[in-house]
Design a protein around this motif. Structure first.
Motif, mmCIF file in Angstrom:
data_model
loop_
_atom_site.group_PDB
_atom_site.id
_atom_site.type_symbol
_atom_site.label_atom_id
_atom_site.label_comp_id
_atom_site.label_asym_id
_atom_site.label_seq_id
_atom_site.Cartn_x
_atom_site.Cartn_y
_atom_site.Cartn_z
ATOM 1 N N TRP A 211 0.825 -1.194 0.000
ATOM 2 C CA TRP A 211 0.000 0.000 0.000
ATOM 3 C C TRP A 211 0.862 1.248 0.000
ATOM 4 C CZ3 TRP A 211 -2.747 -2.216 4.875
ATOM 5 C CH2 TRP A 211 -3.550 -3.305 4.493
ATOM 6 N N VAL A 212 0.441 2.230 -0.784
ATOM 7 C CA VAL A 212 1.136 3.509 -0.872
ATOM 8 C C VAL A 212 0.154 4.610 -0.478
ATOM 9 C CG1 VAL A 212 2.399 5.086 -2.377
ATOM 10 C CG2 VAL A 212 2.565 2.615 -2.737
ATOM 11 N N PHE A 213 0.534 5.420 0.507
ATOM 12 C CA PHE A 213 -0.317 6.495 1.024
ATOM 13 C C PHE A 213 0.201 7.821 0.473
ATOM 14 C CE2 PHE A 213 -0.637 2.937 3.858
ATOM 15 C CZ PHE A 213 -1.997 2.850 4.106
ATOM 16 N N LEU A 214 -0.687 8.553 -0.202
ATOM 17 C CA LEU A 214 -0.308 9.734 -0.957
ATOM 18 C C LEU A 214 -1.024 10.964 -0.416
ATOM 19 C CD1 LEU A 214 1.070 10.946 -3.538
ATOM 20 C CD2 LEU A 214 -1.009 10.313 -4.779
ATOM 21 N N SER A 215 -0.253 11.986 -0.067
ATOM 22 C CA SER A 215 -0.817 13.257 0.401
ATOM 23 C C SER A 215 -1.123 14.153 -0.797
ATOM 24 C CB SER A 215 0.179 13.948 1.335
ATOM 25 O OG SER A 215 -0.312 15.203 1.761
ATOM 26 N N ILE A 216 -2.386 14.578 -0.902
ATOM 27 C CA ILE A 216 -2.825 15.417 -2.021
ATOM 28 C C ILE A 216 -2.884 16.862 -1.520
ATOM 29 C CG2 ILE A 216 -4.544 15.756 -3.817
ATOM 30 C CD1 ILE A 216 -3.202 13.005 -3.884
ATOM 31 N N GLU A 217 -1.858 17.633 -1.839
ATOM 32 C CA GLU A 217 -1.716 18.977 -1.281
ATOM 33 C C GLU A 217 -2.850 19.901 -1.700
ATOM 34 O OE1 GLU A 217 1.032 22.841 -2.121
ATOM 35 O OE2 GLU A 217 2.112 20.987 -1.696
ATOM 36 N N ARG A 218 -3.111 19.996 -2.981
ATOM 37 C CA ARG A 218 -4.018 21.027 -3.479
ATOM 38 C C ARG A 218 -5.490 20.733 -3.201
ATOM 39 N NH1 ARG A 218 -4.219 22.081 -8.801
ATOM 40 N NH2 ARG A 218 -3.143 20.245 -9.604
ATOM 41 N N GLN A 219 -5.828 19.478 -2.933
ATOM 42 C CA GLN A 219 -7.219 19.122 -2.648
ATOM 43 C C GLN A 219 -7.440 18.658 -1.213
ATOM 44 O OE1 GLN A 219 -5.675 18.072 -5.656
ATOM 45 N NE2 GLN A 219 -6.643 19.856 -6.588
ATOM 46 N N ASN A 220 -6.391 18.699 -0.363
ATOM 47 C CA ASN A 220 -6.509 18.327 1.051
ATOM 48 C C ASN A 220 -7.114 16.928 1.202
ATOM 49 O OD1 ASN A 220 -5.728 21.082 2.176
ATOM 50 N ND2 ASN A 220 -7.497 21.594 0.912
ATOM 51 N N GLN A 221 -6.453 15.971 0.573
ATOM 52 C CA GLN A 221 -6.934 14.594 0.582
ATOM 53 C C GLN A 221 -5.787 13.621 0.832
ATOM 54 O OE1 GLN A 221 -8.609 14.642 -3.401
ATOM 55 N NE2 GLN A 221 -10.700 14.695 -2.617
ATOM 56 N N ILE A 222 -6.170 12.376 1.083
ATOM 57 C CA ILE A 222 -5.234 11.262 1.100
ATOM 58 C C ILE A 222 -5.761 10.216 0.119
ATOM 59 C CG2 ILE A 222 -6.387 10.238 3.126
ATOM 60 C CD1 ILE A 222 -3.707 9.024 3.920
ATOM 61 N N TYR A 223 -4.876 9.744 -0.753
ATOM 62 C CA TYR A 223 -5.184 8.657 -1.681
ATOM 63 C C TYR A 223 -4.395 7.426 -1.227
ATOM 64 C CZ TYR A 223 -7.391 11.323 -5.573
ATOM 65 O OH TYR A 223 -8.227 12.068 -6.371
ATOM 66 N N VAL A 224 -4.970 6.259 -1.432
ATOM 67 C CA VAL A 224 -4.260 5.013 -1.176
ATOM 68 C C VAL A 224 -4.201 4.216 -2.475
ATOM 69 C CG1 VAL A 224 -4.106 2.923 0.231
ATOM 70 C CG2 VAL A 224 -5.178 4.990 1.179
ATOM 71 N N TYR A 225 -2.982 3.857 -2.873
ATOM 72 C CA TYR A 225 -2.768 3.058 -4.071
ATOM 73 C C TYR A 225 -2.138 1.712 -3.695
ATOM 74 C CZ TYR A 225 -3.487 7.019 -7.273
ATOM 75 O OH TYR A 225 -4.029 8.063 -7.991
ATOM 76 N N GLU A 226 -2.278 0.756 -4.585
ATOM 77 C CA GLU A 226 -1.568 -0.508 -4.439
ATOM 78 C C GLU A 226 -0.330 -0.479 -5.329
ATOM 79 O OE1 GLU A 226 -2.496 -5.302 -4.290
ATOM 80 O OE2 GLU A 226 -3.850 -3.968 -5.369
ATOM 81 N N ARG A 227 0.803 -0.946 -4.785
ATOM 82 C CA ARG A 227 2.008 -1.042 -5.597
ATOM 83 C C ARG A 227 1.798 -2.057 -6.716
ATOM 84 N NH1 ARG A 227 5.069 -1.780 -0.854
ATOM 85 N NH2 ARG A 227 5.856 -3.731 -1.701
ATOM 86 N N ASN A 228 2.406 -1.749 -7.851
ATOM 87 C CA ASN A 228 2.238 -2.580 -9.033
ATOM 88 C C ASN A 228 3.606 -2.770 -9.672
ATOM 89 O OD1 ASN A 228 1.976 -2.843 -12.058
ATOM 90 N ND2 ASN A 228 -0.193 -3.047 -11.515
ATOM 91 N N ASP A 229 4.035 -4.022 -9.868
ATOM 92 C CA ASP A 229 5.380 -4.282 -10.386
ATOM 93 C C ASP A 229 5.559 -3.764 -11.811
ATOM 94 O OD1 ASP A 229 6.135 -5.489 -8.047
ATOM 95 O OD2 ASP A 229 5.669 -7.525 -8.724
ATOM 96 N N ALA A 230 4.488 -3.775 -12.594
ATOM 97 C CA ALA A 230 4.612 -3.377 -13.992
ATOM 98 C C ALA A 230 4.705 -1.868 -14.166
ATOM 99 C CB ALA A 230 3.428 -3.923 -14.784
ATOM 100 N N ALA A 231 3.886 -1.127 -13.422
ATOM 101 C CA ALA A 231 3.812 0.330 -13.608
ATOM 102 C C ALA A 231 4.226 1.125 -12.379
ATOM 103 C CB ALA A 231 2.396 0.730 -14.013
ATOM 104 N N GLY A 232 4.613 0.461 -11.303
ATOM 105 C CA GLY A 232 4.965 1.151 -10.068
ATOM 106 C C GLY A 232 3.784 1.299 -9.143
ATOM 107 N N LEU A 233 2.651 1.762 -9.695
ATOM 108 C CA LEU A 233 1.402 1.899 -8.953
ATOM 109 C C LEU A 233 0.261 1.382 -9.812
ATOM 110 C CD1 LEU A 233 1.429 5.513 -7.422
ATOM 111 C CD2 LEU A 233 1.929 3.381 -6.248
#
Length: 387
Positions: A211-233
Motif C-alpha cells: 500500500w502507498v499512502f499519498l498526500s494530495i496537497e491542493r485538494q486536502n486529501q489522502i489517496y491510497v494506491y496498491e504497488r504494481n510491479d509493472a507500472a509502479g502503482l
C-alpha cells in the motif's frame, strides 16, 4: 539499543538534538553550516552519512547557488561534519532521497520540474551524475522522488499548480520509472483523468503491505494506491479521503508531509494554512487548520479512517518524523506569523512540537520549543536512527 536523534534546519544551519523518548523532550547538541539554505535531507541506509540539498532560492525566488552536500554522521552521537566538496546542482532542489542500495542520490526540482541522479562513492562522498534520457517525463512542479521498496522502480510526485487569472491549472501526476544502475526509464503516469483537480505532494510506503499512502496537497486529501510491479502503482486508487476537520474550509488549505507509523496501523499527514490578510491596516494570518491528521489503517484492506486532527499550535507544519518505537511524533513549523489576539497582534514563532503517540494512534502535545528563524526558515526536520 540504537540511538535516535532529531535534526532541524534554520536557513543554512542544521542542528542536532538528542531525543528523550520517555520524557518527550529534545536537547540541542550542535550545529553545522551548509553553503546555502537547506531544502531537504536524507540518510544513507548505513546511517553513516546524511545527504542535504541546499539553495539560495526559495518559494518565488529562483536563486543562483544550488548544492548537494554529503555529511558524515558520528555513530555514537549523531554529530555531523561536512564530507567532501558540495556538488553543484542545476536549479533549486525541493527533495532528495537515497536508493535502498545506498548507491545513488536522487534529487528532484520543482521549477523547472526535473530529476538528477548522482552516484555515491564508496567513501560516502557524492560522485558523478548519471545522465538520463532526454525524453524522461518529469511532469509539472515535482515535489518528491523515492525508490520503491523493491529498488527496481522510482516514483516522482509532481504536484501541478492551481489556476491563476493569467494561467490555467497545471495537472498533477505520479510519474513512475524503471530503475537500474542509476538510469531511469519512463513507465507510467498515474493520475485520475487528465490530472486536473489532482495535486499530490508526498507519499509513503507501508512497511509490510503493498500500500502507498499519498498526500494530495491542493485538494486536502489522502489517496491510497496498491504497488504494481509493472507500472509502479495501480492505475486507480483504492481509497480517497479528506484530510481536514472541516471538509469545506473557509480559507486556502494545503496538505503536507505524510508518514506511516512503524507498526503499520496508522498514517499521519499535515494540514497547513498560513495566508496573510490585512485587518485595520495590520497584517495578520488567516486562521485555518494547522494540524496533523491521524488515520487508522484497516489492516485487511488498507482503508484509512480519519480519527483525529491534532492541533499543531503553530503555523505551516511542513515536515515531521516518528521515532522507530512509535512513541513520539516530532513536527516543525517553518516560520513565525502575526496573529490577532483580541484587539492586539502577537507573533507566533516557528516551533518544534513533540507529540506523544497513544496506543490508539492519537496524538497528545507534550512539549513545544520556539525556534528563532532570523537566519532562515525551518524548512526541513527529520528523525534518524543511528547504527
Amino acid at each position: 539499543m540504537a540511538k535516535t536523534v532529531h535534526y532541524a534546519s534554520t536557513g543554512p544551519e542544521l542542528t542536532l538534538y538528542d531525543i528523550d523518548v520517555e520524557g518527550a523532550a529534545l536537547t540541542k547538541r550542535g550545529t553545522v553550516l551548509l553553503p546555502a539554505n537547506i531544502q531537504y535531507a536524507w540518510p544513507h541506509p548505513s546511517r553513516r552519512h546524511l545527504y542535504v540539498v541546499s539553495s539560495n532560492g526559495g518559494p518565488g525566488l529562483v536563486g543562483d547557488k544550488h548544492f548537494a552536500n554529503a555529511l558524515s554522521v558520528e555513530r555514537a552521537t549523531g554529530a555531523l561534519k561536512i564530507h567532501g566538496e558540495p556538488t553543484a546542482l542545476p536549479s533549486r532542489p525541493i527533495h532528495a532521497s537515497v536508493d535502498h542500495g545506498g548507491e545513488f542520490l536522487l534529487t528532484t526540482y520543482n521549477n523547472p520540474s526535473n530529476v538528477t541522479v548522482h552516484r555515491i562513492n564508496a567513501d560516502g562522498t557524492i560522485g558523478a551524475e548519471v545522465k538520463q534520457d532526454a525524453k524522461l517525463d518529469t511532469g509539472i512542479y515535482a515535489h518528491q522522488i523515492l525508490a520503491a521498496p523493491s529498488n527496481k522502480t522510482v516514483l516522482l510526485v509532481t504536484r501541478g499548480n492551481d489556476a491563476r487569472p493569467d494561467k490555467p491549472e497545471d495537472p498533477g501526476a505520479i510519474k513512475t520509472f524503471s530503475f537500474g544502475n542509476g538510469a531511469l526509464s519512463n513507465l507510467a503516469s498515474i493520475a485520475p483523468g487528465t490530472g486536473l483537480g489532482f495535486g499530490p505532494r508526498h507519499l509513503d510506503f507501508h512497511l509490510t503491505k503493498p500500500w502507498v499512502f499519498l498526500s494530495i496537497e491542493r485538494q486536502n486529501q489522502i489517496y491510497v494506491y496498491e504497488r504494481n510491479d509493472a507500472a509502479g502503482l495501480a492505475r486507480d486508487p483504492m481509497f480517497v479521503k479528506n484530510s481536514l476537520a472541516n471538509p469545506k474550509p473557509p480559507v486556502r488549505q494545503a496538505a503536507g508531509a505524510i508518514h506511516v507509523h512503524p507498526n503499520g496501523k496508522f498514517v499521519y499527514q499535515t494540514n497547513r494554512a498560513s495566508d496573510l490578510t490585512t485587518e485595520d491596516g495590520k497584517t495578520v494570518v488567516i486562521n485555518g487548520e494547522n494540524n496533523i491528521a491521524v488515520y487508522a489503517i484497516d489492516q485487511a484492506t488498507g482503508e484509512p479512517t480519519l480519527i483525529q486532527n491534532a492541533d499543531g499550535r503553530a503555523y505551516e507544519l511542513r515536515t515531521f518524523g516518528i521515532d522507530p518505537a512509535g512513541k513520539l511524533l516530532i513536527a516543525a513549523s517553518i516560520k513565525s506569523v502575526p496573529v490577532r489576539d483580541g484587539v492586539e497582534i502577537k507573533t507566533v514563532p516557528a516551533r518544534i512540537s513533540v507529540f506523544l503517540i497513544g496506543n490508539d494512534g492519537k496524538l497528545d502535545l507534550a512539549r513545544q520549543y520556539d525556534i528563532d528563524t532570523a537566519k532562515g526558515q525551518q524548512f526541513w526536520t527529520g528523525v534518524v536512527t543511528l547504527r
